[in-house]
Design a protein around this motif. Structure first.
Motif, PDB file in Angstrom:
ATOM      1  N   PHE A   1     -44.756  31.452 -59.486  1.00 21.58           N
ATOM      2  CA  PHE A   1     -46.212  31.492 -59.593  1.00 21.58           C
ATOM      3  C   PHE A   1     -46.534  30.758 -60.883  1.00 21.58           C
ATOM      4  N   TYR A   2     -47.107  29.574 -60.757  1.00 16.12           N
ATOM      5  CA  TYR A   2     -47.215  28.645 -61.875  1.00 16.12           C
ATOM      6  C   TYR A   2     -48.637  28.594 -62.424  1.00 16.12           C
ATOM      7  N   ILE A   3     -48.749  28.614 -63.748  1.00 15.86           N
ATOM      8  CA  ILE A   3     -50.042  28.542 -64.425  1.00 15.86           C
ATOM      9  C   ILE A   3     -50.056  27.284 -65.281  1.00 15.86           C
ATOM     10  N   HIS A   4     -51.026  26.431 -65.036  1.00 15.07           N
ATOM     11  CA  HIS A   4     -51.135  25.143 -65.724  1.00 15.07           C
ATOM     12  C   HIS A   4     -52.488  25.079 -66.419  1.00 15.07           C
ATOM     13  N   LEU A   5     -52.478  25.057 -67.745  1.00 16.14           N
ATOM     14  CA  LEU A   5     -53.711  24.976 -68.518  1.00 16.14           C
ATOM     15  C   LEU A   5     -53.697  23.679 -69.303  1.00 16.14           C
ATOM     16  N   GLY A   6     -54.510  22.708 -68.876  1.00 14.59           N
ATOM     17  CA  GLY A   6     -54.458  21.394 -69.497  1.00 14.59           C
ATOM     18  C   GLY A   6     -55.820  20.768 -69.702  1.00 14.59           C
ATOM     19  N   LEU A   7     -55.829  19.644 -70.389  1.00 11.95           N
ATOM     20  CA  LEU A   7     -57.078  18.945 -70.673  1.00 11.95           C
ATOM     21  C   LEU A   7     -57.627  18.253 -69.434  1.00 11.95           C
ATOM     22  N   GLU A   8     -56.754  17.630 -68.657  1.00 11.24           N
ATOM     23  CA  GLU A   8     -57.192  16.919 -67.460  1.00 11.24           C
ATOM     24  C   GLU A   8     -57.421  17.856 -66.281  1.00 11.24           C
ATOM     25  N   GLU A   9     -56.616  18.898 -66.199  1.00 13.22           N
ATOM     26  CA  GLU A   9     -56.717  19.834 -65.082  1.00 13.22           C
ATOM     27  C   GLU A   9     -56.086  21.160 -65.453  1.00 13.22           C
ATOM     28  N   SER A  10     -56.648  22.207 -64.878  1.00 11.68           N
ATOM     29  CA  SER A  10     -56.074  23.548 -65.008  1.00 11.68           C
ATOM     30  C   SER A  10     -56.021  24.136 -63.604  1.00 11.68           C
ATOM     31  N   PHE A  11     -54.905  24.790 -63.283  1.00 12.35           N
ATOM     32  CA  PHE A  11     -54.770  25.334 -61.930  1.00 12.35           C
ATOM     33  C   PHE A  11     -53.691  26.399 -61.882  1.00 12.35           C
ATOM     34  N   LEU A  12     -53.727  27.166 -60.795  1.00 10.80           N
ATOM     35  CA  LEU A  12     -52.700  28.146 -60.473  1.00 10.80           C
ATOM     36  C   LEU A  12     -52.011  27.649 -59.212  1.00 10.80           C
ATOM     37  N   ALA A  13     -50.692  27.684 -59.197  1.00 12.99           N
ATOM     38  CA  ALA A  13     -49.961  27.114 -58.070  1.00 12.99           C
ATOM     39  C   ALA A  13     -48.770  27.984 -57.709  1.00 12.99           C
ATOM     40  N   GLY A  14     -48.173  27.686 -56.561  1.00 15.41           N
ATOM     41  CA  GLY A  14     -46.990  28.418 -56.142  1.00 15.41           C
ATOM     42  C   GLY A  14     -46.307  27.730 -54.984  1.00 15.41           C
ATOM     43  N   GLY A  15     -45.026  28.027 -54.823  1.00 15.31           N
ATOM     44  CA  GLY A  15     -44.248  27.415 -53.755  1.00 15.31           C
ATOM     45  C   GLY A  15     -43.135  26.566 -54.329  1.00 15.31           C
ATOM     46  N   PHE A  16     -42.749  25.541 -53.594  1.00 11.32           N
ATOM     47  CA  PHE A  16     -41.647  24.669 -54.005  1.00 11.32           C
ATOM     48  C   PHE A  16     -42.141  23.235 -54.109  1.00 11.32           C
ATOM     49  N   TYR A  17     -42.146  22.718 -55.334  1.00 12.65           N
ATOM     50  CA  TYR A  17     -42.573  21.347 -55.589  1.00 12.65           C
ATOM     51  C   TYR A  17     -41.327  20.465 -55.701  1.00 12.65           C
ATOM     52  N   HIS A  18     -41.178  19.536 -54.760  1.00 15.47           N
ATOM     53  CA  HIS A  18     -40.006  18.655 -54.715  1.00 15.47           C
ATOM     54  C   HIS A  18     -38.704  19.453 -54.862  1.00 15.47           C
ATOM     55  N   PRO A  19     -38.460  20.414 -53.969  1.00 12.34           N
ATOM     56  CA  PRO A  19     -37.240  21.237 -54.090  1.00 12.34           C
ATOM     57  C   PRO A  19     -35.976  20.425 -53.852  1.00 12.34           C
ATOM     58  N   LYS A  20     -34.867  20.968 -54.342  1.00 16.97           N
ATOM     59  CA  LYS A  20     -33.574  20.340 -54.116  1.00 16.97           C
ATOM     60  C   LYS A  20     -33.244  20.354 -52.627  1.00 16.97           C
ATOM     61  N   LYS A  21     -32.304  19.505 -52.247  1.00 17.90           N
ATOM     62  CA  LYS A  21     -31.995  19.287 -50.835  1.00 17.90           C
ATOM     63  C   LYS A  21     -31.640  20.581 -50.115  1.00 17.90           C
ATOM     64  N   GLN A  22     -30.831  21.439 -50.738  1.00 17.11           N
ATOM     65  CA  GLN A  22     -30.406  22.672 -50.081  1.00 17.11           C
ATOM     66  C   GLN A  22     -31.595  23.579 -49.781  1.00 17.11           C
ATOM     67  N   ILE A  23     -32.515  23.700 -50.733  1.00 20.92           N
ATOM     68  CA  ILE A  23     -33.702  24.525 -50.528  1.00 20.92           C
ATOM     69  C   ILE A  23     -34.616  23.905 -49.487  1.00 20.92           C
ATOM     70  N   LEU A  24     -34.810  22.593 -49.561  1.00 21.40           N
ATOM     71  CA  LEU A  24     -35.655  21.903 -48.585  1.00 21.40           C
ATOM     72  C   LEU A  24     -35.108  22.079 -47.175  1.00 21.40           C
ATOM     73  N   ASN A  25     -33.801  21.991 -47.017  1.00 20.77           N
ATOM     74  CA  ASN A  25     -33.191  22.179 -45.700  1.00 20.77           C
ATOM     75  C   ASN A  25     -33.416  23.601 -45.186  1.00 20.77           C
ATOM     76  N   SER A  26     -33.349  24.584 -46.084  1.00 20.01           N
ATOM     77  CA  SER A  26     -33.578  25.978 -45.678  1.00 20.01           C
ATOM     78  C   SER A  26     -35.012  26.176 -45.200  1.00 20.01           C
ATOM     79  N   ILE A  27     -35.962  25.567 -45.890  1.00 16.45           N
ATOM     80  CA  ILE A  27     -37.365  25.680 -45.488  1.00 16.45           C
ATOM     81  C   ILE A  27     -37.576  25.023 -44.132  1.00 16.45           C
TER      82      ILE A  27
END
Length: 219
Positions: free
Chosen positions: A98-124
């Motif tokens: 559960f990701y929290i991003h507080l920045g000048l250009e953008e602030s947001f709350l995110a979650g999940g898998f961003y560009h996961p490794k091959k093994q994780i991507l294959n499982s999904i």
């Protein structure tokens, strides 16, 4: 200390993005960072109380480094223009945080898998092949669509991934390389009202989405 001061520090850093300035203002950086870590610990405790599956993540472990990785991105500035932190990391990091991003250009709350490794991507992809209807039911909920944007960097495959047919019923999902969502927030939302409660509400709404993905890589 407050989120106002966090954003003000980021503005000053962005206007003076060099080691000399940071060295002169190191104490101010640590004051902002330590305050934010304390706030993350408070949120961490609150999330652990509402979710029995939550993995406690101490703020110092959750927060990301302010330095950019110049080895892989030599053209980036020395320091980032945001504070990033990942909570609910799971054991050995094998979980979409559960990701929290507080920045000048953008602030947001995110979650999940961003560009996961091959093994994780294959499982999904294997999970979507098995019961993609359940995944689609989660992301197509009206309450979910009203709060989240599917993160798409435009890097999805043009053809079917290896092992899947081009006419697969869930080919649109199987082509994806990122399985993550975000909820944008304004600096005003962060600095006024109770941002901690806002994070808890978004966490709850995002939970079925993250639960589905996390089960695919842990079961």
């Amino acid at each position: 200390m407050s989120f106002y001061k966090l954003y003000n520090f980021l503005r000053d850093l962005n206007n003076n993005n060099n080691k000399e300035w940071m060295d002169q203002h190191r104490q101010r950086y640590h004051e902002v960072r330590d305050w934010y870590i304390d706030w993350l610990n408070e949120l961490d405790k609150a999330l652990a109380e509402i979710d029995p599956d939550y993995t406690p993540t101490e703020g110092r472990k959750a927060i990301n480094r302010i330095n950019n990785n110049l080895l892989y991105h030599p053209n980036k500035p020395i320091y980032k223009d945001h504070f990033g932190a990942g909570l609910d990391l799971g054991e050995n990091g094998k979980q979409g945080d559960f990701y929290i991003h507080l920045g000048l250009e953008e602030s947001f709350l995110a979650g999940g898998f961003y560009h996961p490794k091959k093994q994780i991507l294959n499982s999904i992809r294997d999970a979507i092949d098995y019961d993609g209807e359940r995944y689609k039911a989660i992301i197509n909920r009206e309450s979910f669509n009203g709060k989240f944007e599917i993160i798409d960097d435009g890097d999805s495959l043009k053809t079917a991934p290896k092992g899947f047919s081009q006419d697969h019923r869930h080919i649109d999902l199987l082509r994806q390389k990122t399985f993550a969502v975000r909820h944008d927030v304004t600096q005003k939302e962060v600095t006024t009202g109770d941002f901690l409660e806002k994070c808890i509400d978004i966490y709850k709404e995002m939970k079925p989405f993250r639960d589905y993905l996390n089960r695919t890589v842990t079961v």
